[in-house]
Design a protein around this motif. Structure first.
Motif, PDB file in Angstrom:
ATOM      1  N   LEU A 143     -32.321  48.518  35.352  1.00  0.00           N
ATOM      2  CA  LEU A 143     -33.376  47.519  35.147  1.00  0.00           C
ATOM      3  C   LEU A 143     -32.934  46.488  34.123  1.00  0.00           C
ATOM      4  CD1 LEU A 143     -36.568  49.774  35.173  1.00  0.00           C
ATOM      5  CD2 LEU A 143     -35.729  48.262  36.976  1.00  0.00           C
ATOM      6  N   GLY A 144     -32.318  46.909  33.067  1.00  0.00           N
ATOM      7  CA  GLY A 144     -31.815  46.014  32.038  1.00  0.00           C
ATOM      8  C   GLY A 144     -31.018  46.823  31.048  1.00  0.00           C
ATOM      9  N   THR A 145     -29.716  46.608  30.962  1.00  0.00           N
ATOM     10  CA  THR A 145     -28.890  47.516  30.163  1.00  0.00           C
ATOM     11  C   THR A 145     -27.495  46.942  29.957  1.00  0.00           C
ATOM     12  OG1 THR A 145     -28.212  49.827  30.009  1.00  0.00           O
ATOM     13  CG2 THR A 145     -27.974  48.773  32.133  1.00  0.00           C
ATOM     14  N   HIS A 146     -26.714  47.617  29.103  1.00  0.00           N
ATOM     15  CA  HIS A 146     -25.320  47.278  28.864  1.00  0.00           C
ATOM     16  C   HIS A 146     -24.467  48.464  29.301  1.00  0.00           C
ATOM     17  CE1 HIS A 146     -26.463  44.350  25.326  1.00  0.00           C
ATOM     18  NE2 HIS A 146     -27.130  44.114  26.443  1.00  0.00           N
ATOM     19  N   PHE A 147     -23.514  48.220  30.181  1.00  0.00           N
ATOM     20  CA  PHE A 147     -22.687  49.327  30.653  1.00  0.00           C
ATOM     21  C   PHE A 147     -21.338  48.810  31.152  1.00  0.00           C
ATOM     22  CE2 PHE A 147     -25.008  47.741  34.246  1.00  0.00           C
ATOM     23  CZ  PHE A 147     -24.176  47.869  35.346  1.00  0.00           C
ATOM     24  N   ASN A 148     -20.380  49.728  31.245  1.00  0.00           N
ATOM     25  CA  ASN A 148     -19.035  49.420  31.721  1.00  0.00           C
ATOM     26  C   ASN A 148     -18.763  50.240  32.973  1.00  0.00           C
ATOM     27  OD1 ASN A 148     -16.293  48.069  30.656  1.00  0.00           O
ATOM     28  ND2 ASN A 148     -15.766  50.005  31.624  1.00  0.00           N
ATOM     29  N   SER A 153     -21.032  63.541  27.688  1.00  0.00           N
ATOM     30  CA  SER A 153     -21.890  63.049  26.612  1.00  0.00           C
ATOM     31  C   SER A 153     -21.060  62.701  25.377  1.00  0.00           C
ATOM     32  CB  SER A 153     -22.948  64.099  26.260  1.00  0.00           C
ATOM     33  OG  SER A 153     -23.798  64.347  27.364  1.00  0.00           O
ATOM     34  N   HIS A 154     -21.654  61.917  24.497  1.00  0.00           N
ATOM     35  CA  HIS A 154     -21.021  61.516  23.228  1.00  0.00           C
ATOM     36  C   HIS A 154     -19.662  60.848  23.470  1.00  0.00           C
ATOM     37  CE1 HIS A 154     -24.203  63.906  21.509  1.00  0.00           C
ATOM     38  NE2 HIS A 154     -23.745  65.000  22.080  1.00  0.00           N
ATOM     39  N   VAL A 155     -19.639  59.935  24.433  1.00  0.00           N
ATOM     40  CA  VAL A 155     -18.407  59.218  24.766  1.00  0.00           C
ATOM     41  C   VAL A 155     -18.167  58.124  23.728  1.00  0.00           C
ATOM     42  CG1 VAL A 155     -17.316  57.739  26.496  1.00  0.00           C
ATOM     43  CG2 VAL A 155     -18.681  59.695  27.218  1.00  0.00           C
ATOM     44  N   ASP A 156     -16.912  57.876  23.404  1.00  0.00           N
ATOM     45  CA  ASP A 156     -16.553  56.790  22.491  1.00  0.00           C
ATOM     46  C   ASP A 156     -16.676  55.456  23.234  1.00  0.00           C
ATOM     47  OD1 ASP A 156     -15.925  58.509  20.351  1.00  0.00           O
ATOM     48  OD2 ASP A 156     -13.972  58.907  21.236  1.00  0.00           O
ATOM     49  N   THR A 157     -17.861  54.880  23.208  1.00  0.00           N
ATOM     50  CA  THR A 157     -18.104  53.662  23.981  1.00  0.00           C
ATOM     51  C   THR A 157     -17.270  52.484  23.464  1.00  0.00           C
ATOM     52  OG1 THR A 157     -20.033  53.168  22.590  1.00  0.00           O
ATOM     53  CG2 THR A 157     -20.421  54.374  24.639  1.00  0.00           C
ATOM     54  N   GLN A 187     -13.858  57.162  39.462  1.00  0.00           N
ATOM     55  CA  GLN A 187     -14.650  56.028  39.003  1.00  0.00           C
ATOM     56  C   GLN A 187     -15.446  56.460  37.783  1.00  0.00           C
ATOM     57  OE1 GLN A 187     -16.931  54.018  42.055  1.00  0.00           O
ATOM     58  NE2 GLN A 187     -15.340  54.294  43.603  1.00  0.00           N
ATOM     59  N   GLU A 188     -15.655  55.522  36.860  1.00  0.00           N
ATOM     60  CA  GLU A 188     -16.373  55.841  35.625  1.00  0.00           C
ATOM     61  C   GLU A 188     -17.444  54.782  35.350  1.00  0.00           C
ATOM     62  OE1 GLU A 188     -12.711  58.003  33.158  1.00  0.00           O
ATOM     63  OE2 GLU A 188     -13.405  55.986  32.590  1.00  0.00           O
ATOM     64  N   THR A 189     -18.635  55.245  35.007  1.00  0.00           N
ATOM     65  CA  THR A 189     -19.710  54.364  34.550  1.00  0.00           C
ATOM     66  C   THR A 189     -20.125  54.840  33.166  1.00  0.00           C
ATOM     67  OG1 THR A 189     -20.519  54.014  36.809  1.00  0.00           O
ATOM     68  CG2 THR A 189     -22.033  53.497  35.000  1.00  0.00           C
ATOM     69  N   THR A 190     -19.977  53.955  32.168  1.00  0.00           N
ATOM     70  CA  THR A 190     -20.248  54.306  30.779  1.00  0.00           C
ATOM     71  C   THR A 190     -21.399  53.455  30.270  1.00  0.00           C
ATOM     72  OG1 THR A 190     -17.884  54.755  30.477  1.00  0.00           O
ATOM     73  CG2 THR A 190     -19.246  54.583  28.489  1.00  0.00           C
ATOM     74  N   LEU A 191     -22.419  54.099  29.718  1.00  0.00           N
ATOM     75  CA  LEU A 191     -23.627  53.392  29.305  1.00  0.00           C
ATOM     76  C   LEU A 191     -23.675  53.191  27.792  1.00  0.00           C
ATOM     77  CD1 LEU A 191     -26.333  52.200  30.293  1.00  0.00           C
ATOM     78  CD2 LEU A 191     -27.345  54.444  29.894  1.00  0.00           C
ATOM     79  N   LEU A 192     -23.974  51.954  27.389  1.00  0.00           N
ATOM     80  CA  LEU A 192     -24.120  51.642  25.966  1.00  0.00           C
ATOM     81  C   LEU A 192     -25.582  51.479  25.574  1.00  0.00           C
ATOM     82  CD1 LEU A 192     -21.172  50.521  26.850  1.00  0.00           C
ATOM     83  CD2 LEU A 192     -21.257  49.391  24.631  1.00  0.00           C
ATOM     84  N   LYS A 228     -18.107  53.253  14.676  1.00  0.00           N
ATOM     85  CA  LYS A 228     -17.380  54.256  13.893  1.00  0.00           C
ATOM     86  C   LYS A 228     -16.038  54.580  14.504  1.00  0.00           C
ATOM     87  CE  LYS A 228     -17.858  58.934  12.033  1.00  0.00           C
ATOM     88  NZ  LYS A 228     -18.731  60.120  11.948  1.00  0.00           N
ATOM     89  N   TRP A 229     -16.007  54.717  15.856  1.00  0.00           N
ATOM     90  CA  TRP A 229     -14.754  55.115  16.494  1.00  0.00           C
ATOM     91  C   TRP A 229     -13.706  54.042  16.328  1.00  0.00           C
ATOM     92  CZ3 TRP A 229     -10.825  53.944  19.605  1.00  0.00           C
ATOM     93  CH2 TRP A 229     -10.027  55.000  20.039  1.00  0.00           C
ATOM     94  N   LEU A 230     -14.097  52.769  16.593  1.00  0.00           N
ATOM     95  CA  LEU A 230     -13.101  51.703  16.509  1.00  0.00           C
ATOM     96  C   LEU A 230     -12.687  51.462  15.071  1.00  0.00           C
ATOM     97  CD1 LEU A 230     -11.489  49.774  18.209  1.00  0.00           C
ATOM     98  CD2 LEU A 230     -13.198  48.028  17.770  1.00  0.00           C
ATOM     99  N   ARG A 231     -13.637  51.667  14.132  1.00  0.00           N
ATOM    100  CA  ARG A 231     -13.285  51.500  12.730  1.00  0.00           C
ATOM    101  C   ARG A 231     -12.189  52.482  12.357  1.00  0.00           C
ATOM    102  NH1 ARG A 231     -17.974  52.072  10.899  1.00  0.00           N
ATOM    103  NH2 ARG A 231     -17.924  54.173  10.048  1.00  0.00           N
ATOM    104  N   ALA A 232     -12.348  53.727  12.790  1.00  0.00           N
ATOM    105  CA  ALA A 232     -11.324  54.741  12.529  1.00  0.00           C
ATOM    106  C   ALA A 232     -10.052  54.415  13.280  1.00  0.00           C
ATOM    107  CB  ALA A 232     -11.841  56.127  12.940  1.00  0.00           C
ATOM    108  N   GLY A 233     -10.198  53.926  14.516  1.00  0.00           N
ATOM    109  CA  GLY A 233      -9.030  53.579  15.317  1.00  0.00           C
ATOM    110  C   GLY A 233      -8.246  52.435  14.711  1.00  0.00           C
ATOM    111  N   THR A 234      -8.970  51.425  14.180  1.00  0.00           N
ATOM    112  CA  THR A 234      -8.297  50.304  13.539  1.00  0.00           C
ATOM    113  C   THR A 234      -7.566  50.771  12.296  1.00  0.00           C
ATOM    114  OG1 THR A 234     -10.001  48.818  14.365  1.00  0.00           O
ATOM    115  CG2 THR A 234      -8.635  48.010  12.574  1.00  0.00           C
TER     116      THR A 234
END
Length: 399
Positions: free
Chosen positions: A261-266, A315-319, A276-281, A89-95
């Protein structure tokens, strides 16, 4: 869409009073076959600012502006994968906002009053800087350094250093456990991207890592003989960790540890930044910092700072914005000039020089990372409040 509604939205656009939803509605009309009314509106706007009164010139200009809008829309949709664009949603609006801005930019650049400003900027740009590309240096356990932008697969296949190493057709570096690897011995490798570089690697356990520019990842060639899968990061990377509950995946940065254990993050942990920032998807991770630890969940971001012992959770970060670099775009969300310049400096391998006080301006929008530096600066300059000049490998910033 009715002609009157097109006119109303276009009018609000020119006054910078258009909502994102209305922008998307207007953009959808750009793709339709009924574009005559839109061209009339463009012609009216050009006529309002053009003093020559030459009807043929106005018609030619309106056709050119409309064609440029179509090109910009096409480039944007080529840059952002449609499946990801629809689901975010965020990138759609951003685009939509970026394309919306593109309309105004093309109209602006087509007007005689703006042409001199554009020519002035280009006249100041004696040398341009090209965007970054896939390139990195691989350092092996024996100290050998290999340039991966020109490394062929046949040479990589000969590197029997505790793992089988290859490079696929898209340039991704791939590690696989070697049956002949020595039990109890682990060779450590380092993948390092320069400024103006990025790279993707698949570790021996199947974990995928995207490494941003000016970053370094150190890792075991194989995880066979270890109770954990531990890697070290400086800079920025996006991880898609292969699931293995009996062998946790750990990322260490200066002063911080993230266990998954198993995840997607930046993760972003540049040496010259004080945070430093750790953002979880997806999944869950435990962030350890200064003898403290906190668990974060999808959509959350853990922030730590050098002069603090706290772990702050947002919370509610624009991943989508956070990982947009991986998808080939700069995404700014009320970003100040220093943050924007840091990103450009790393991607274009440039030095930023501020003349006088730093301009108190912010930027919001999406710009493809495959543009030359001059094009990016030209768009940013249109936002107002700041001027740029390229001198050699320097970006001169002034009010």
């Amino acid at each position: 869409m009715e002609n009157q509604r097109i006119k109303d939205i276009f009018s609000r656009y020119l006054q910078n009073q258009c909502s994102v939803e209305e922008a998307e509605e207007l953009l959808n009309n750009f793709h339709s076959d009924n574009q005559d009314h839109l061209r009339q509106l463009i012609t009216v706007e050009l006529n309002r600012t053009e003093t020559s009164g030459d009807d043929k010139k106005l018609e030619s200009a309106s056709v050119e502006v409309l064609a440029n809008i179509k090109k910009q829309i096409y480039r944007q949709h080529q840059t952002v994968p449609i499946s990801w664009w629809r689901n975010n949603k965020w990138l759609r609006a951003g685009t939509a906002a970026a394309l919306f801005l593109a309309l105004g930019t093309w109209i602006y650049l087509s007007l005689p009053s703006a042409q001199s400003d554009r020519n002035t900027f280009r006249h100041q740009t004696t040398v341009d800087l090209k965007p970054g590309q896939n390139k990195a240096i691989l350092t092996l356990s024996d100290g050998r350094r290999l340039s991966l932008d020109d490394q062929k697969n046949d040479r990589l296949d000969q590197l029997k250093d505790d793992a089988e190493i290859s490079k696929n057709i898209s340039g991704q570096l791939i590690y696989k456990h070697s049956p002949a690897s020595e039990h109890g011995f682990t060779a450590f490798h380092t993948l390092e991207t320069p400024k103006g570089g990025q790279y993707q690697i698949q570790l021996a356990d199947g974990t995928l890592v995207w490494l941003n520019s000016d970053s370094k990842l150190s890792y075991p060639a194989t995880f066979k003989s270890s109770e954990t899968r531990t890697v070290e990061l400086t800079g920025e990377a996006y991880f898609e960790v292969a699931h293995n509950p009996v062998q946790p995946f750990i990322v260490k940065t200066p002063g911080q540890t993230v266990e998954v254990l198993g995840t997607h993050f930046n993760m972003m942990a540049y040496e010259n930044d004080d945070y430093q920032e750790t953002t979880l998807l997806e999944g869950a991770v435990k962030v350890g910092f200064s003898k403290k630890s906190k668990i974060i969940h999808p959509g959350q971001q853990a922030q730590t700072r050098r002069n603090s012992s706290e772990i702050n959770i947002k919370s509610h970060v624009d991943t989508g914005r956070i990982i947009s670099w991986k998808e080939g775009v700069f995404t700014f969300d009320n970003s100040d000039i220093e943050d924007v310049m840091k990103q450009l400096s790393r991607w274009y391998d440039a030095v930023v020089v501020y003349q006088g006080e730093k301009p108190a301006v912010t930027f919001t929008g999406v710009i493809p990372r495959n543009n030359n530096l001059s094009k990016v600066l030209e768009v940013l300059e249109l936002a107002g409040g700041v001027k740029f000049k390229i001198e050699g490998n320097q970006i001169i910033v002034k009010r």
